[in-house]
Design an enzyme around this catalytic site. Structure first.
Site, PDB file in Angstrom:
ATOM      1  N   PRO A 149     -21.358  48.978 -29.027  1.00 41.95           N
ATOM      2  CG  PRO A 149     -20.971  50.471 -30.924  1.00 41.95           C
ATOM      3  CD  PRO A 149     -20.546  50.171 -29.644  1.00 41.95           C
ATOM      4  NE  ARG A 192     -31.501  46.658 -30.416  1.00 40.57           N
ATOM      5  CZ  ARG A 192     -32.057  45.432 -29.846  1.00 40.57           C
ATOM      6  NH1 ARG A 192     -32.963  45.030 -30.906  1.00 40.57           N
ATOM      7  NH2 ARG A 192     -31.879  44.734 -28.884  1.00 40.57           N
ATOM      8  NE  ARG A 243     -34.908  42.136 -32.150  1.00 42.24           N
ATOM      9  CZ  ARG A 243     -35.851  42.968 -31.986  1.00 42.24           C
ATOM     10  NH1 ARG A 243     -36.568  43.631 -32.700  1.00 42.24           N
ATOM     11  NH2 ARG A 243     -35.837  43.693 -30.822  1.00 42.24           N
ATOM     12  CE1 TYR A 278     -35.624  38.762 -26.720  1.00 40.42           C
ATOM     13  CE2 TYR A 278     -35.388  39.349 -29.127  1.00 40.42           C
ATOM     14  CZ  TYR A 278     -34.949  38.761 -27.941  1.00 40.42           C
ATOM     15  OH  TYR A 278     -33.693  38.106 -27.774  1.00 40.42           O
ATOM     16  CB  CYS A 333     -46.253  23.695 -37.142  1.00 38.26           C
ATOM     17  SG  CYS A 333     -46.428  23.222 -38.825  1.00 38.26           S
ATOM     18  CD  GLU A 334     -43.294  27.180 -31.871  1.00 39.89           C
ATOM     19  OE1 GLU A 334     -43.865  27.871 -31.132  1.00 39.89           O
ATOM     20  OE2 GLU A 334     -42.339  26.564 -31.612  1.00 39.89           O
ATOM     21  CE1 TYR A 350     -28.116  40.920 -30.477  1.00 36.49           C
ATOM     22  CE2 TYR A 350     -28.961  43.026 -30.869  1.00 36.49           C
ATOM     23  CZ  TYR A 350     -28.033  42.304 -30.248  1.00 36.49           C
ATOM     24  OH  TYR A 350     -26.994  42.954 -29.490  1.00 36.49           O
TER      25      TYR A 350
HETATM   26  N1  LLP Z   1     -22.279  44.246 -24.968  1.00 33.65           N
HETATM   27  C1  LLP Z   1     -22.963  43.285 -24.081  1.00 33.65           C
HETATM   28  C2  LLP Z   1     -22.081  42.978 -22.919  1.00 33.65           C
HETATM   29  C3  LLP Z   1     -24.128  42.866 -24.272  1.00 33.65           C
HETATM   30  O1  LLP Z   1     -24.482  41.830 -23.839  1.00 33.65           O
HETATM   31  C4  LLP Z   1     -24.831  43.464 -25.470  1.00 33.65           C
HETATM   32  C5  LLP Z   1     -26.183  42.861 -25.950  1.00 33.65           C
HETATM   33  C6  LLP Z   1     -24.360  44.363 -26.429  1.00 33.65           C
HETATM   34  C7  LLP Z   1     -22.830  44.863 -25.817  1.00 33.65           C
HETATM   35  C8  LLP Z   1     -24.842  44.972 -27.561  1.00 33.65           C
HETATM   36  O2  LLP Z   1     -26.061  45.596 -27.218  1.00 33.65           O
HETATM   37  P1  LLP Z   1     -26.800  46.392 -28.400  1.00 33.65           P
HETATM   38  O3  LLP Z   1     -25.924  47.561 -28.554  1.00 33.65           O
HETATM   39  O4  LLP Z   1     -26.956  45.589 -29.612  1.00 33.65           O
HETATM   40  O5  LLP Z   1     -27.894  46.680 -27.650  1.00 33.65           O
HETATM   41  N2  LLP Z   1     -31.497  39.502 -29.170  1.00 33.65           N
HETATM   42  C9  LLP Z   1     -31.910  40.694 -28.464  1.00 33.65           C
HETATM   43  C10 LLP Z   1     -30.883  41.468 -28.071  1.00 33.65           C
HETATM   44  C11 LLP Z   1     -29.839  40.765 -27.245  1.00 33.65           C
HETATM   45  C12 LLP Z   1     -28.888  41.791 -26.782  1.00 33.65           C
HETATM   46  C13 LLP Z   1     -27.726  40.866 -25.920  1.00 33.65           C
HETATM   47  N3  LLP Z   1     -26.629  41.715 -25.530  1.00 33.65           N
HETATM   48  C14 LLP Z   1     -32.837  41.351 -29.486  1.00 33.65           C
HETATM   49  O6  LLP Z   1     -32.956  40.831 -30.629  1.00 33.65           O
HETATM   50  O7  LLP Z   1     -33.481  42.512 -29.117  1.00 33.65           O
END
Ligand code: LLP
Length: 430
Positions: free
Chosen positions: A274, A276, A312, A316, A344-345, A373
């Site tokens: 985990p 996020r 973000r 996104y 400036c965007e 993130y």
């Molecule tokens: N494990 C792997 C192999 C991953 O690629 C990721 C996230 C995680 C674990 C952790 O995932 P989480 O529990 O945080 O969802 N920048 C984007 C999110 C990119 C996630 C990339 N991989 C955002 O701001 O939403």
């Protein structure tokens, strides 16, 4: 989230008024709460307390050393995706034996670093990667511990840029090829097969895609065991979503129950990654209002944070809650505004048509759910030093990453001899 609460008319992080930090540190700054980090880690650890499981915090969500150290002290492992993150995990105090290394593009140097650190496992994403790792590990005494990351071909029902589990994505080995690759990996002397890894995407607010993927992975695991192939560990990745504004994600308990049901009867260790869910709601980004700009079409609240600090929303279209740091009465009037940064965007927008109480220059705003993130994805675009980072613990706070100065940024560049020798302004003057 009980760590960011209004007290005496002002938003506090634990027992520290955010306004006090703003005065002393300047804005914009990220503020993380130690208690919130502990609560979210505790919830995860409790949910899996009755099984052999390692919670490998995904450093990519927030790689500040203080955050890593906080989790290390609670017993967390780490999921890293680069040599840099590996170094951070180790310096943060996470033992090599609790580190898993994910990612589609590990270099030879990174593999060697990870072997030196004695990591728990490499999550290998392709046959060519497996061959290189075999080559490097064969020159050493011990084989590399490996899980094959399998792509189960399941849609994650999240933003397309952060979905990783369908066959069109670059991640993992096709599930149809899993048995074949697994069987041939067993013949490689530098590889010690441990099990399977899977991760289908991030910010999943529904259990169904997890279930669909895990069903396939459970079948595969049983199949491998039936064929006498080694299978001691299942790494189920990360991806559990959080509430930003009005999402209603499943709690970690429901997630754990679902995992227990799907993998019932399989005597294996588990790894979870985990990111996020551990840090997202443990941090806010505090910014000051610079100007209220009325145009013929809209009202813009121009703040001193921008897309270079928190990407973000621009990248996104993500929604983050925005709240004034000074408490306002529930029945105070609202106006509809766009909250934008100085970059400036046109895409440098934190919120469009958001209903907020009346604001004035100098007011502080807290952008919520910014612990994941946020700072890690910041840049110095427009030569803007990214926001500072602060960690709060009860009544104390500390700057855990200082804001770079403009001189720091300039010092990263260098001039080649042919430019350094001539004085730009004096060209042709002699
Ligand atoms: N494990 C792997 C192999 C991953 O690629 C990721 C996230 C995680 C674990 C952790 O995932 P989480 O529990 O945080 O969802 N920048 C984007 C999110 C990119 C996630 C990339 N991989 C955002 O701001 O939403």
């Amino acid at each position: 989230m009980t760590s960011f609460v209004y007290r005496n008319g002002a938003l506090n992080a634990e027992r520290v008024p955010l306004g006090r930090i703003a005065k002393e540190v300047g804005t914009p700054f990220y503020c993380y709460s130690t208690a919130a980090l502990g609560e979210s880690y505790g919830a995860f650890a409790d949910a899996f307390a009755d099984r052999r499981a390692t919670i490998c915090y995904a450093l990519k969500a927030n790689a500040n050393l203080s955050v890593i150290r906080t989790f290390a002290n609670l017993g967390a492992g780490a999921d890293v995706v680069s040599g840099g993150e590996l170094r951070r995990a180790l310096v943060g105090g996470i033992p090599g034996k609790k580190i898993v290394f994910s990612g589609v593009g590990k270099t030879r140097d990174e593999m060697a670093l990870a072997l030196d650190a004695g990591i728990l496992q490499f999550n290998v994403e392709s046959v060519p990667e497996l061959e290189i790792l075999n080559e490097i590990a064969s020159e050493r005494d011990e084989p590399a511990p490996v899980a094959l990351r399998i792509n189960p071909d399941v849609a994650a029902n999240t933003h397309e840029k952060i979905a990783t589990g369908t066959r069109d994505s670059k991640f993992g080995i096709d599930i149809e090829r899993a048995l074949e690759v697994y069987a041939s990996a067993r013949e490689l002397p530098g590889i010690s097969l441990q099990g399977i890894a899977v991760h289908i995407g991030s910010q999943l607010t529904d259990l169904a895609p997890f279930e669909a993927a895990f069903d396939r992975i459970a079948d595969l695991a049983r199949n491998l065991l039936a064929r006498g192939l080694p299978m001691v560990r299942l790494d189920l990745g990360g991806g559990l979503g959080i509430r930003y504004v009005d999402e209603d994600p499943p709690g970690v308990k429901a997630y754990a129950e679902m995992v227990g049901r799907i993998f019932a009867g399989l005597e294996v260790e588990f790894v979870f990654e985990p990111g996020r869910a551990l840090v997202g709601n443990s941090g806010v980004l505090v910014t000051s209002v610079l100007y209220i700009k009325e145009t013929s079409a809209r009202t813009f609240v121009v703040v001193d944070a921008a897309m270079n600090d928190l990407l973000r929303p621009s990248l996104y279209g993500a929604d983050h809650a925005i709240t004034p740091v000074a408490a306002v009465a529930d029945d105070s009037p609202r106006t509809t505004v766009d909250v934008v940064g100085p970059v400036c965007e046109t895409g440098d927008v934190f919120a469009t048509a958001r209903s907020l109480p009346p604001l004035a220059s100098g007011d502080l705003l807290a952008i919520g759910s910014a612990g994941a993130y946020g700072a890690v994805m910041s840049s110095a675009y427009n030569t803007r030093p990214p926001a500072a980072e602060v960690l709060v613990k009860d009544t104390a706070y500390a700057v855990v990453r200082a804001r770079a100065t403009i001189d720091d940024l300039l010092a990263q560049d260098s001039l080649p001899a042919w430019l350094a020798l001539s004085n730009a302004g004096a060209r042709g003057a002699a």
